[in-house]
Design a protein around this motif. Sequence first.
Motif, PDB file in Angstrom:
ATOM      1  N   TYR A 279       0.881  -1.174   0.000  1.00 29.80           N
ATOM      2  CA  TYR A 279       0.000   0.000   0.000  1.00 29.80           C
ATOM      3  C   TYR A 279       0.916   1.219   0.000  1.00 29.80           C
ATOM      4  O   TYR A 279       1.695   1.420   0.923  1.00 29.80           O
ATOM      5  N   LYS A 280       0.861   2.012  -1.083  1.00 24.49           N
ATOM      6  CA  LYS A 280       1.791   3.135  -1.253  1.00 24.49           C
ATOM      7  C   LYS A 280       3.233   2.619  -1.114  1.00 24.49           C
ATOM      8  O   LYS A 280       3.624   1.707  -1.817  1.00 24.49           O
ATOM      9  N   ASN A 281       4.011   3.182  -0.181  1.00 23.40           N
ATOM     10  CA  ASN A 281       5.397   2.753  -0.010  1.00 23.40           C
ATOM     11  C   ASN A 281       5.555   1.669   1.056  1.00 23.40           C
ATOM     12  O   ASN A 281       6.680   1.257   1.363  1.00 23.40           O
ATOM     13  N   PHE A 282       4.421   1.229   1.608  1.00 21.71           N
ATOM     14  CA  PHE A 282       4.466   0.221   2.670  1.00 21.71           C
ATOM     15  C   PHE A 282       4.363  -1.177   2.059  1.00 21.71           C
ATOM     16  O   PHE A 282       3.573  -1.423   1.151  1.00 21.71           O
ATOM     17  N   LYS A 283       5.170  -2.109   2.576  1.00 19.50           N
ATOM     18  CA  LYS A 283       5.163  -3.471   2.049  1.00 19.50           C
ATOM     19  C   LYS A 283       5.440  -4.460   3.171  1.00 19.50           C
ATOM     20  O   LYS A 283       6.386  -4.294   3.933  1.00 19.50           O
ATOM     21  N   ILE A 284       4.593  -5.487   3.282  1.00 17.80           N
ATOM     22  CA  ILE A 284       4.820  -6.554   4.253  1.00 17.80           C
ATOM     23  C   ILE A 284       4.514  -7.897   3.590  1.00 17.80           C
ATOM     24  O   ILE A 284       3.842  -7.957   2.562  1.00 17.80           O
ATOM     25  N   ASP A 285       5.027  -8.956   4.209  1.00 15.91           N
ATOM     26  CA  ASP A 285       4.692 -10.306   3.772  1.00 15.91           C
ATOM     27  C   ASP A 285       3.589 -10.866   4.651  1.00 15.91           C
ATOM     28  O   ASP A 285       3.649 -10.771   5.887  1.00 15.91           O
ATOM     29  N   LEU A 286       2.571 -11.444   4.020  1.00 16.89           N
ATOM     30  CA  LEU A 286       1.511 -12.151   4.728  1.00 16.89           C
ATOM     31  C   LEU A 286       1.587 -13.629   4.368  1.00 16.89           C
ATOM     32  O   LEU A 286       1.897 -13.978   3.227  1.00 16.89           O
ATOM     33  N   PHE A 287       1.307 -14.478   5.344  1.00 17.09           N
ATOM     34  CA  PHE A 287       1.245 -15.904   5.051  1.00 17.09           C
ATOM     35  C   PHE A 287      -0.209 -16.263   4.766  1.00 17.09           C
ATOM     36  O   PHE A 287      -1.084 -16.094   5.614  1.00 17.09           O
ATOM     37  N   ILE A 288      -0.455 -16.720   3.550  1.00 10.80           N
ATOM     38  CA  ILE A 288      -1.824 -16.979   3.098  1.00 10.80           C
ATOM     39  C   ILE A 288      -1.902 -18.383   2.508  1.00 10.80           C
ATOM     40  O   ILE A 288      -1.038 -18.796   1.744  1.00 10.80           O
ATOM     41  N   SER A 289      -2.977 -19.087   2.868  1.00  8.58           N
ATOM     42  CA  SER A 289      -3.227 -20.424   2.327  1.00  8.58           C
ATOM     43  C   SER A 289      -4.448 -20.383   1.422  1.00  8.58           C
ATOM     44  O   SER A 289      -5.364 -19.573   1.634  1.00  8.58           O
ATOM     45  N   PRO A 290      -4.496 -21.247   0.396  1.00 10.25           N
ATOM     46  CA  PRO A 290      -5.722 -21.337  -0.416  1.00 10.25           C
ATOM     47  C   PRO A 290      -6.929 -21.614   0.470  1.00 10.25           C
ATOM     48  O   PRO A 290      -6.884 -22.462   1.363  1.00 10.25           O
ATOM     49  N   GLY A 291      -8.013 -20.873   0.257  1.00  7.74           N
ATOM     50  CA  GLY A 291      -9.213 -21.018   1.065  1.00  7.74           C
ATOM     51  C   GLY A 291      -9.292 -20.059   2.236  1.00  7.74           C
ATOM     52  O   GLY A 291     -10.329 -19.956   2.897  1.00  7.74           O
ATOM     53  N   ASP A 292      -8.200 -19.321   2.510  1.00  5.88           N
ATOM     54  CA  ASP A 292      -8.195 -18.368   3.622  1.00  5.88           C
ATOM     55  C   ASP A 292      -9.135 -17.199   3.358  1.00  5.88           C
ATOM     56  O   ASP A 292      -9.377 -16.810   2.211  1.00  5.88           O
ATOM     57  N   SER A 293      -9.624 -16.622   4.438  1.00 10.78           N
ATOM     58  CA  SER A 293     -10.385 -15.374   4.388  1.00 10.78           C
ATOM     59  C   SER A 293      -9.757 -14.439   5.418  1.00 10.78           C
ATOM     60  O   SER A 293      -9.806 -14.705   6.616  1.00 10.78           O
ATOM     61  N   LEU A 294      -9.133 -13.354   4.926  1.00  6.23           N
ATOM     62  CA  LEU A 294      -8.419 -12.430   5.803  1.00  6.23           C
ATOM     63  C   LEU A 294      -9.075 -11.055   5.773  1.00  6.23           C
ATOM     64  O   LEU A 294      -9.360 -10.516   4.691  1.00  6.23           O
ATOM     65  N   HIS A 295      -9.297 -10.503   6.950  1.00  3.60           N
ATOM     66  CA  HIS A 295      -9.835  -9.142   7.064  1.00  3.60           C
ATOM     67  C   HIS A 295      -8.711  -8.230   7.544  1.00  3.60           C
ATOM     68  O   HIS A 295      -8.061  -8.514   8.546  1.00  3.60           O
ATOM     69  N   ILE A 296      -8.485  -7.128   6.800  1.00  9.61           N
ATOM     70  CA  ILE A 296      -7.337  -6.257   7.067  1.00  9.61           C
ATOM     71  C   ILE A 296      -7.821  -4.818   7.209  1.00  9.61           C
ATOM     72  O   ILE A 296      -8.393  -4.249   6.272  1.00  9.61           O
ATOM     73  N   ASN A 297      -7.595  -4.227   8.369  1.00 12.25           N
ATOM     74  CA  ASN A 297      -7.915  -2.818   8.600  1.00 12.25           C
ATOM     75  C   ASN A 297      -6.634  -2.058   8.918  1.00 12.25           C
ATOM     76  O   ASN A 297      -5.755  -2.575   9.631  1.00 12.25           O
TER      77      ASN A 297
ATOM     78  N   VAL B 266       0.643   2.634   8.246  1.00 12.41           N
ATOM     79  CA  VAL B 266       0.105   1.286   8.068  1.00 12.41           C
ATOM     80  C   VAL B 266       0.658   0.321   9.109  1.00 12.41           C
ATOM     81  O   VAL B 266      -0.095  -0.395   9.776  1.00 12.41           O
ATOM     82  N   LEU B 267       1.978   0.307   9.278  1.00 12.59           N
ATOM     83  CA  LEU B 267       2.603  -0.702  10.133  1.00 12.59           C
ATOM     84  C   LEU B 267       2.106  -0.635  11.571  1.00 12.59           C
ATOM     85  O   LEU B 267       1.861  -1.662  12.209  1.00 12.59           O
ATOM     86  N   GLN B 268       1.970   0.571  12.099  1.00  7.82           N
ATOM     87  CA  GLN B 268       1.574   0.706  13.500  1.00  7.82           C
ATOM     88  C   GLN B 268       0.075   0.509  13.721  1.00  7.82           C
ATOM     89  O   GLN B 268      -0.364   0.303  14.852  1.00  7.82           O
ATOM     90  N   SER B 269      -0.718   0.567  12.659  1.00  9.99           N
ATOM     91  CA  SER B 269      -2.172   0.519  12.840  1.00  9.99           C
ATOM     92  C   SER B 269      -2.822  -0.750  12.304  1.00  9.99           C
ATOM     93  O   SER B 269      -3.969  -1.034  12.632  1.00  9.99           O
ATOM     94  N   ILE B 270      -2.119  -1.522  11.503  1.00 11.53           N
ATOM     95  CA  ILE B 270      -2.743  -2.640  10.803  1.00 11.53           C
ATOM     96  C   ILE B 270      -3.212  -3.729  11.770  1.00 11.53           C
ATOM     97  O   ILE B 270      -2.510  -4.102  12.711  1.00 11.53           O
ATOM     98  N   ILE B 271      -4.434  -4.208  11.524  1.00 12.20           N
ATOM     99  CA  ILE B 271      -5.030  -5.294  12.314  1.00 12.20           C
ATOM    100  C   ILE B 271      -5.532  -6.350  11.340  1.00 12.20           C
ATOM    101  O   ILE B 271      -6.269  -6.045  10.395  1.00 12.20           O
ATOM    102  N   ILE B 272      -5.129  -7.605  11.572  1.00 13.22           N
ATOM    103  CA  ILE B 272      -5.518  -8.702  10.690  1.00 13.22           C
ATOM    104  C   ILE B 272      -6.304  -9.735  11.488  1.00 13.22           C
ATOM    105  O   ILE B 272      -5.855 -10.193  12.543  1.00 13.22           O
ATOM    106  N   THR B 273      -7.454 -10.106  10.973  1.00 11.38           N
ATOM    107  CA  THR B 273      -8.257 -11.161  11.589  1.00 11.38           C
ATOM    108  C   THR B 273      -8.608 -12.187  10.520  1.00 11.38           C
ATOM    109  O   THR B 273      -8.497 -11.922   9.320  1.00 11.38           O
ATOM    110  N   GLY B 274      -9.036 -13.350  10.967  1.00 10.44           N
ATOM    111  CA  GLY B 274      -9.397 -14.405  10.029  1.00 10.44           C
ATOM    112  C   GLY B 274      -8.398 -15.546  10.077  1.00 10.44           C
ATOM    113  O   GLY B 274      -7.626 -15.691  11.027  1.00 10.44           O
TER     114      GLY B 274
END
Length: 579
Positions: free
Chosen positions: A74-92, A98-106
Amino acid sequence: MKIKFILLLINTLLLLPCEIIAQNKINHALLYGFVEPNESDHIKLNGNAHSISKNGTFEFEAELELPDFYSLEYKNFKIDLFISPGDSLHINFDGRDVLQSIIITGNNSKLNTFLLNQTKLRDKTDKYLNENRIKYFTSESSYFISKIDSIKQYYLTNFYDFMKHQTNVNEWFQKKYKAEIVYSFDRIKLLYPGSFNRNTGKVFSDDSDFYNKITENAFTDPELLRSQTFLNFLNKYLDIKAAGKYKFMDFYQYPVNIKGVSRYQAIIDLNAHQDIKDFLLYQQLKTYLNDYGTRGLENMLTNFKNDCKNETQKNEVMQLYNQILKQRQSSSEIKIFRKIGDVDLEAHIFYPEDFNKSDHRPCYIFFHGGSWRTGMPEWGYESCKRYASKGMVSISFEYRSIDLNGIEIPDCIADAKYAVYWIRKYATKLGIDTGKIVADGFSSGGHLVACTAILPDYHDQESDKTISCKPNAIILESAVYSTKEYNNVITSGNGESISPLYQLKSNLVPTLMFHGKEDTMVPYKDFESFVEKMEKLHNKFSYKSFEGAGHFYYTNPEYGAIAIEMIDDFLISLNYIKR
């Protein structure tokens, strides 16, 4: 009975698409979320852009082949997420931080929250190491190694503690993340001798086995080739091995051949799993072909066919080789214009359709970019074909490179000047009007073009001193105007002595220049200083700077079209072509 069978068939047909859809869904992951406030119109997963709505929401499905780490940008921000087929991830997250505020559920949220926390910690670590860079890289090697190892162990302990409380964690997640820790910090250790040399002026000599200790048993698992961190570590080590006697020095700042045969031999000598060696040989040949073309590759290619055991990789290299070989054949003629020791330099010539060698045509010549380290004449083919179609004899010139030939920037300048000399000397045979030679160059090639017009003529012992090495007009595209910071690859004089910015004089030939205002590779301020000096010296020139454009400004179609139109107008004004 017949009715029951028909009903069963209908039900089966109705269910079949649903089953297919369900099967397809298994190979997808759903990512959705909310950005507040939002500062971009898109978000990327592994480079693929997905739109963000005006109210900051986004939702997209990603097609995945297997559980793995995928980059979220997102813009100049970049992270690695571990994702599996069939996953459902919610990202706010907050678009401002971004780094200090990001919340991931699912699905896999615990793994990804751990990754986020480690990323935050790594940011602090990198900041600390950067702030103390001089202190650590000028200290005794034993102190430096112990410091880096202690930091590495801290991350490993965090990882092991986290894993104790998890169940059924994907094996690749465990292996990859551990490798990220180990090889990122081990790569820092590989940097020590070169950084020590750069910061102290001394050559590290404490331990001749320094690199071997860091890399012992590091190259046994080919699955780690899926880790970019491992590949970065591995390629750094190969650079070191290829540098030979310079390996304990800041060899990137010296004229050292680390890309050709020496690197190939370093791969052959590597104590590694055959699959890793095959990949590295494949990578070596592909990189060489993309950076230097087919020239000088014959022996290496022959060896590759025997040394690489992976038939798929061999076939891909041969396809690329034949593709570039075919591209070379699109030129009208290739001549050797200069011989330096065992190096033959080529001139790739494009003649107009109605050309006769008794003609006296205007001449367009091109010098490729590549930081004086990489590049090939084929990079100039598109421009040469364009101006050959407008009636000019067009030539894309080869010149020696630092990484391949172990030479210095002044040697590149000598090759460029000799190219202009060669055109003038053989103008009658080439069908060229010596009063109408325009030289065009991009980036480092632009630097060479500027030097042909600004610096004194170069003549070797056999040259005719009465023949000029200067073109009649020049075009500078994202050119390097100052080489003050390149003194380590300039033993004859210094960077200022071959900088167009500092050597510029009045009565320069007609000049056209282009530069992107956001160029981070060649500072825009150097371009501005050059323009200012051109004005003070009353030289005849025109230029265009492009808003928001970087080094490769022409990748913006609008800017590329503007540049082509301005070059045409420039050549028309000189009576080199007609509209």
